[in-house]
Design an enzyme around this catalytic site. Sequence first.
Site, PDB file in Angstrom:
ATOM      1  N   GLU A 250     -12.043  34.244  36.784  1.00  0.00           N
ATOM      2  CA  GLU A 250     -11.049  33.897  35.737  1.00  0.00           C
ATOM      3  C   GLU A 250     -10.018  32.874  36.224  1.00  0.00           C
ATOM      4  O   GLU A 250      -9.537  32.054  35.437  1.00  0.00           O
ATOM      5  CB  GLU A 250     -10.333  35.183  35.273  1.00  0.00           C
ATOM      6  CG  GLU A 250      -9.261  34.960  34.215  1.00  0.00           C
ATOM      7  CD  GLU A 250      -9.641  35.406  32.825  1.00  0.00           C
ATOM      8  OE1 GLU A 250     -10.692  34.993  32.329  1.00  0.00           O
ATOM      9  OE2 GLU A 250      -8.872  36.184  32.240  1.00  0.00           O
TER      10      GLU A 250
ATOM     11  N   THR B 274      -8.272  28.092  25.752  1.00  0.00           N
ATOM     12  CA  THR B 274      -7.345  28.294  26.875  1.00  0.00           C
ATOM     13  C   THR B 274      -7.273  27.009  27.701  1.00  0.00           C
ATOM     14  O   THR B 274      -6.210  26.603  28.174  1.00  0.00           O
ATOM     15  CB  THR B 274      -7.813  29.473  27.753  1.00  0.00           C
ATOM     16  OG1 THR B 274      -7.752  30.658  26.968  1.00  0.00           O
ATOM     17  CG2 THR B 274      -6.927  29.666  28.968  1.00  0.00           C
TER      18      THR B 274
HETATM   19  N1  HSE Z   1      -1.811  33.127  31.758  1.00  0.00           N
HETATM   20  C1  HSE Z   1      -2.904  32.525  31.050  1.00  0.00           C
HETATM   21  C2  HSE Z   1      -2.382  31.311  30.301  1.00  0.00           C
HETATM   22  C3  HSE Z   1      -3.471  33.520  30.108  1.00  0.00           C
HETATM   23  O1  HSE Z   1      -1.335  31.446  29.683  1.00  0.00           O
HETATM   24  O2  HSE Z   1      -3.007  30.260  30.333  1.00  0.00           O
HETATM   25  C4  HSE Z   1      -4.561  32.956  29.239  1.00  0.00           C
HETATM   26  O3  HSE Z   1      -5.763  33.491  29.550  1.00  0.00           O
END
Ligand code: HSE
Length: 287
Positions: A122, A170
């Site tokens: 991730e 994202t």
């Molecule tokens: N912390 C990450 C972001 C979470 O804000 O990009 C998204 O998966």
Amino acid sequence: MVRIKVPATTANIGPGFDSLGCALSLYAVIDFEETDAGLLIDGCEPAYQNEENLMVAAYDLTMKRLNMQRKGLHIRFHSDIPISRGLGSSAALLVAGSMAANVLHGNTLDKGEILDICNQIEGHPDNVAPAIYGGLTASLVEADKPYSVRYPINEQACFCVLIPNFQTSTHEARKILPAQVDFKDAVYNVSRTAVLCRALETWDEELLTIALNDRLHQPYRSQLIHEYDKIRQICLKHGAAAFFISGSGPTCIALSKHADFSKRLAEDLKQCRHLWQAIDLKADLKG
Ligand code: HSE
């Protein structure tokens, strides 16, 4: 066969970019069975029924950690977590795949090792950590190794998630962020994150409202979310203690102590151009 139930998660929680996260009472339930006959995935879109699936990637990386190799695998997938909406659907797949491989092969890895494996895929631990440990977590990464701690969260906390009928990526939502931030903005966020962790436990509503403000990501990402200002106004008008983007969006969250907060919003949401589904969730503390 093993059945893994894994929660949705909300990451960042206002100022805690890439660090804070909370598990929510919305789940994916996935069965994993080792077989002699290749890979079979039921219950998800055909485009995800292959080796690229994050459940399989995490399963395989966990098997590698165990010095083993996957043979056949049958996965039966059911999830109520919407995809690409900022509710940790990818993290849920990773955690499920890694935990399944571990449980089916002796259960020798602890949660910290599962976190490490999932974080490798991730790239940030703020969704995978609460999906593994449950509740409210704060995480950091040092030399590629993730560390997480759990904070108590007040049992009154209600997360009304507002899920729109459009997705954001994202990747795009990270690309829009600035390469550098002003020192004052860094201080603004550090101080709020520290205070927020305690305010979420004590439920000091004035502090929650202030501490959930953020200058690192939401000012940029709110531009990617249609009707962001309108939805925010609706939630604040109906008494939300705070309003923030869930993860990288587009789902937004109204935090309050009202277990049926979504009902207050119903009429106003009908006036929006996009379809916004409001669901009342609690923090999932089980882990
Ligand atoms: N912390 C990450 C972001 C979470 O804000 O990009 C998204 O998966």
